[in-house]
Design a protein around this motif. Structure first.
Motif, PDB file in Angstrom:
ATOM      1  N   LEU A  68       0.944  -1.002   0.071  1.00  0.00           N
ATOM      2  CA  LEU A  68      -0.120  -0.052   0.031  1.00  0.00           C
ATOM      3  C   LEU A  68       0.940   1.175   0.101  1.00  0.00           C
ATOM      4  O   LEU A  68       0.356   2.243  -0.627  1.00  0.00           O
ATOM      5  N   ASN A  98      -4.233  -2.001  -9.139  1.00  0.00           N
ATOM      6  CA  ASN A  98      -4.505  -1.937  -7.564  1.00  0.00           C
ATOM      7  C   ASN A  98      -5.284  -3.350  -7.033  1.00  0.00           C
ATOM      8  O   ASN A  98      -5.546  -3.484  -5.893  1.00  0.00           O
ATOM      9  N   ILE A 101      -4.708  -4.791  -3.428  1.00  0.00           N
ATOM     10  CA  ILE A 101      -4.759  -3.990  -2.349  1.00  0.00           C
ATOM     11  C   ILE A 101      -5.538  -4.253  -1.362  1.00  0.00           C
ATOM     12  O   ILE A 101      -6.759  -4.160  -1.750  1.00  0.00           O
TER      13      ILE A 101
END
Ligand code: HEM
Length: 320
Positions: A68, A98, A101
């Motif tokens: 992150l 992403n 994540i």
């Protein structure tokens, strides 16, 4: 604040934390001990206590925090600016890059604690950078001191995440293009990829490498067979494999693995074969101390691209 101070003194008395002081050049406006100077002593220890609690409860959370931090710092109007937490449906989190994540809730709950104890002061961006740093130490890596004082962005753009976050298939040229602007040396660039010493990758990110004619297929046939078995059933893209053989320990196993044809992603594989990076991989594979020292300075650089001072703000809620 009294609770924070007591916890801080307890930790110091127990000699729990070793701090690595670095001679690295950092963004001029970020400061070591920033929150002490604002009358909020104990912020860093309080954050560490809270994130460690979540790492104990969920063994996968620490790797999630380290990734992150990278994805926040790589994208956004101010770099490390918590833009990744704005507008999950249309902001950076909507980008396919992403994918995977997770655990943004950890940042939210630390932020809520900060607001209770030291309101309107601690930025979401600093919490993310600290959580990534604490993830490394929690798993046995170096304790890194980072300067603080990042401000938060007020916008987030999925398209920017699409173009700026490097995919698993990135070439070494792309790697240099991503990390060069952070001011990293080649040694630091190779070291920062050593973040793949912890955590996992989804099978969908390595499917291309498992085809028999793939130019980046793992050199180790045993390893390739293991990956094929682990990824054989991948309903809803949930199957994952370890980034290295010791996914819960931050060590130099990653470099030994990629040396031996056991790199998970194309980018890991290329790191061990490209003539610019292979000699550095070999050094880190045999010298963990050298890896830790370069990783520490690289992490400071990675997290120092930030908005400070009167530009940006301290958001009261991280996940808008
Ligand atoms: C060119 C550079 C990089 C590329 C191409 C890359 C690519 C990837 C990919 C594809 C994944 C798997 C995601 C998934 O399938 O869920 C991953 C995981 C991960 N990456 Fe990277 N990465 C890079 C650099 C970094 C950096 C600089 C850091 C941190 C400093 C980092 C930390 C991690 C961590 C900790 C994981 C595991 C996450 C988890 O288990 O939840 N990566 N990376």
């Amino acid at each position: 604040m009294a609770g924070w101070t007591a916890a801080l003194l307890g930790a110091a008395a127990a000699g729990v934390y070793m701090v690595l002081f670095l001679g690295t050049t950092v963004h001029a406006e970020l400061q070591y001990g920033y929150y002490d100077s604002l009358g909020c002593a104990g912020v860093e220890d309080r954050v560490r206590t809270l994130v460690q609690r979540s790492f104990v409860a969920d063994a996968t959370a620490s790797a999630a925090m380290l990734r992150l931090a990278f994805h926040d710092c790589q994208v956004g109007p101010g770099g490390c600016d918590a833009s990744i937490m704005i507008d999950e449906d249309a902001g950076e989190m909507a980008s396919g890059n992403n994918f995977g994540i997770k655990r943004l809730d950890i940042i939210n709950s630390v932020k809520a604690d900060m607001e209770d104890n030291c309101p309107n002061t601690v930025s979401c961006a600093d919490i993310i950078a600290m959580a990534g740093r604490d993830a490394v130490a929690f798993n046995g890596g170096p304790d890194i001191q980072i300067p603080l004082g990042r401000k938060d962005a007020d916008s987030s753009n999925a398209g920017e995440a699409d173009s700026k976050l490097p995919p698993a298939t990135s070439s070494i040229d792309r790697v240099f293009n991503v990390f060069g602007p952070f001011g990293m040396t080649p040694e630091e660039i190779v070291a920062i990829l050593g973040a793949h010493s912890i955590g996992v990758g989804h099978c969908k990110n390595i499917q291309d490498r498992l085809q028999s004619n793939s130019p980046t297929a793992p050199n180790s046939l045993v390893f390739r067979t293991q990956l094929m078995a682990a990824c054989a059933v991948n309903v809803f893209d949930i199957a994952v494999v370890n980034n290295d053989a010791t996914q819960f320990t931050f060590d130099n196993q990653y470099f030994q693995d990629i040396q031996n044809g056991r790199g998970l992603f194309t980018v890991d594989h290329l790191l061990s074969t490209d003539p610019r990076t292979a000699p550095i991989v070999n050094t880190y594979a045999s010298n963990e101390g050298a890896f830790f020292a370069s990783f520490a300075s690289a992490y400071v650089k990675l997290t120092s691209r930030a908005v400070t001072g009167n530009r940006g703000s301290v958001r009261s809620t991280c996940q808008l």
